[in-house]
Design an enzyme around this catalytic site. Structure first.
Site, short mmCIF file in Angstrom:
data_model
loop_
_atom_site.label_atom_id
_atom_site.label_comp_id
_atom_site.label_asym_id
_atom_site.label_seq_id
_atom_site.Cartn_x
_atom_site.Cartn_y
_atom_site.Cartn_z
N ASN A 16 0.84 -1.22 0.00
CA ASN A 16 0.00 0.00 0.00
C ASN A 16 0.86 1.25 0.00
O ASN A 16 0.52 2.24 -0.66
CB ASN A 16 -0.96 -0.01 1.19
CG ASN A 16 -2.19 -0.83 0.91
OD1 ASN A 16 -3.02 -0.43 0.08
ND2 ASN A 16 -2.31 -1.98 1.55
N ARG A 67 3.47 1.08 25.69
CA ARG A 67 2.87 1.71 24.50
C ARG A 67 2.99 3.22 24.52
O ARG A 67 3.17 3.86 23.48
CB ARG A 67 1.38 1.33 24.40
CG ARG A 67 1.16 -0.07 23.94
CD ARG A 67 -0.31 -0.30 23.61
NE ARG A 67 -0.59 -1.71 23.50
CZ ARG A 67 -0.35 -2.45 22.40
NH1 ARG A 67 0.14 -1.89 21.33
NH2 ARG A 67 -0.63 -3.74 22.41
N MET A 92 0.92 -2.52 12.17
CA MET A 92 0.24 -3.56 12.94
C MET A 92 0.37 -3.40 14.45
O MET A 92 0.38 -4.37 15.19
CB MET A 92 0.74 -4.94 12.49
CG MET A 92 0.55 -5.22 11.01
SD MET A 92 -1.11 -4.93 10.36
CE MET A 92 -1.87 -6.49 10.75
N LEU A 95 -2.53 1.80 18.61
CA LEU A 95 -2.07 3.13 19.04
C LEU A 95 -2.85 3.56 20.28
O LEU A 95 -4.03 3.25 20.43
CB LEU A 95 -2.27 4.13 17.90
CG LEU A 95 -1.38 3.84 16.68
CD1 LEU A 95 -1.88 4.58 15.44
CD2 LEU A 95 0.08 4.20 16.97
N ASN A 109 -6.32 5.11 8.03
CA ASN A 109 -5.89 3.70 8.02
C ASN A 109 -6.57 2.98 6.86
O ASN A 109 -7.66 3.37 6.44
CB ASN A 109 -6.32 3.05 9.34
CG ASN A 109 -5.95 1.58 9.42
OD1 ASN A 109 -4.82 1.20 9.10
ND2 ASN A 109 -6.90 0.74 9.84
N HIS A 111 -7.95 -0.87 5.92
CA HIS A 111 -8.29 -2.14 6.56
C HIS A 111 -8.88 -3.08 5.51
O HIS A 111 -9.72 -2.66 4.70
CB HIS A 111 -9.30 -1.88 7.69
CG HIS A 111 -9.70 -3.14 8.39
ND1 HIS A 111 -8.88 -3.74 9.34
CD2 HIS A 111 -10.79 -3.93 8.27
CE1 HIS A 111 -9.46 -4.84 9.76
NE2 HIS A 111 -10.62 -4.98 9.14
N ALA A 175 -7.84 -4.00 -4.72
CA ALA A 175 -8.78 -2.90 -4.43
C ALA A 175 -8.13 -1.88 -3.49
O ALA A 175 -8.30 -0.66 -3.65
CB ALA A 175 -10.06 -3.46 -3.83
C1 GAR Z 1 -3.04 -4.75 3.96
O1 GAR Z 1 -3.92 -5.73 3.48
C2 GAR Z 1 -3.73 -3.85 4.97
O2 GAR Z 1 -5.07 -3.60 4.64
C3 GAR Z 1 -3.63 -4.66 6.21
O3 GAR Z 1 -2.34 -5.23 6.18
C4 GAR Z 1 -1.94 -5.38 4.82
C5 GAR Z 1 -0.62 -4.67 4.64
O4 GAR Z 1 -0.08 -4.94 3.38
N1 GAR Z 1 -3.82 -3.87 7.37
C6 GAR Z 1 -4.39 -4.32 8.48
O5 GAR Z 1 -4.78 -5.45 8.62
C7 GAR Z 1 -4.49 -3.28 9.58
N2 GAR Z 1 -5.27 -3.79 10.64
P1 GAR Z 1 1.04 -4.01 2.78
O6 GAR Z 1 2.14 -3.92 3.84
O7 GAR Z 1 1.52 -4.74 1.57
O8 GAR Z 1 0.44 -2.67 2.46
#
Ligand code: GAR
Length: 215
Positions: A16, A67, A92, A95, A109, A111, A175
């Protein structure tokens, strides 16, 4: 054109992040990435940022006793860049409410589900177990409760009969790579306003198609 200054927080692969880097490379794109911060050293996303010539910083959560101290180190790393918006891209770590409040309405964010369905982890396995016919992704403003907050953009994909979690994840990820740059563009163009706890988009073209599955 003054571009919106963005920082991106990652924990891993960074696909992303790559979609955001590629979008920001467009001459007319209204945002620029000032810094990429990772809580894990050595991840692929850091290499992607370095290849694009973007400054990187590692704020390793393992070097902090709790944290709150981790989040204040994170906050300092972001604030020194002058970032106007922070994008979580596969970040991951949970926060703290203090961090989220400090960046209220300036923290977004992505998701991998159509929120409010399937917040949390293992979204694709849970979507398959629930037998939904359509899944997708959500870009939203971050609130103190995980995976809650005003929704900016969603992208929907069909769930196919022979899907497993990996094949569904790959379809949703494609997507994601379209939705995240779109959400960033809308915010950078000043077209997203939070009214109550909903994000309202100025002048969005009406969506023309309906995803029905099975068709
Ligand atoms: C993505 O699918 C994102 O939506 C998800 O982790 C992946 C990261 O992929 N995020 C979560 O689950 C957040 N809770 P990437 O490092 O290739 O972007």
């Amino acid at each position: 054109m003054a571009r919106l200054k963005v920082a991106v927080l990652i924990s891993g692969r960074g696909s992303n992040l790559q979609a955001l880097i590629d979008a920001c490379a467009g001459p007319d794109f209204p945002a620029t990435i000032a810094k990429v911060v990772s809580n894990r050293p050595g991840v692929e996303g850091l290499a992607r940022a370095e290849r694009a010539g973007i400054p990187t910083q590692i704020v390793d959560h393992r070097g902090h006793p709790d944290r709150a101290t981790f989040d204040s180190a994170l906050h300092a790393a972001l604030a020194e860049t002058g970032a106007e918006l922070v994008c979580l891209a596969g970040f991951m770590r949970l926060l703290t409410p203090g961090f989220v409040e400090a960046w209220r309405d300036r923290l977004i964010n992505i998701h991998p589900s159509l929120l409010p369905a399937f917040p949390g982890l293992d979204t694709h396995a849970r979507a398959l177990a629930a037998g939904v016919r359509i899944s997708g992704c959500t870009v939203h403003f971050v609130r103190a409760t995980m995976d809650e907050g005003p929704i900016i953009v969603q992208g929907a994909v069909p769930v196919l009969a022979d899907d497993d979690a990996n094949s569904l994840a790959a379809r949703v990820l494609a997507a994601e790579h379209r939705c995240y740059p779109l959400a960033l563009r809308l915010i950078a163009e000043g077209r997203v306003h939070i009214v109550g706890e909903r994000a309202v988009i100025d002048r969005s073209a009406p969506a023309t198609d309906v995803l029905i599955n099975p068709s």
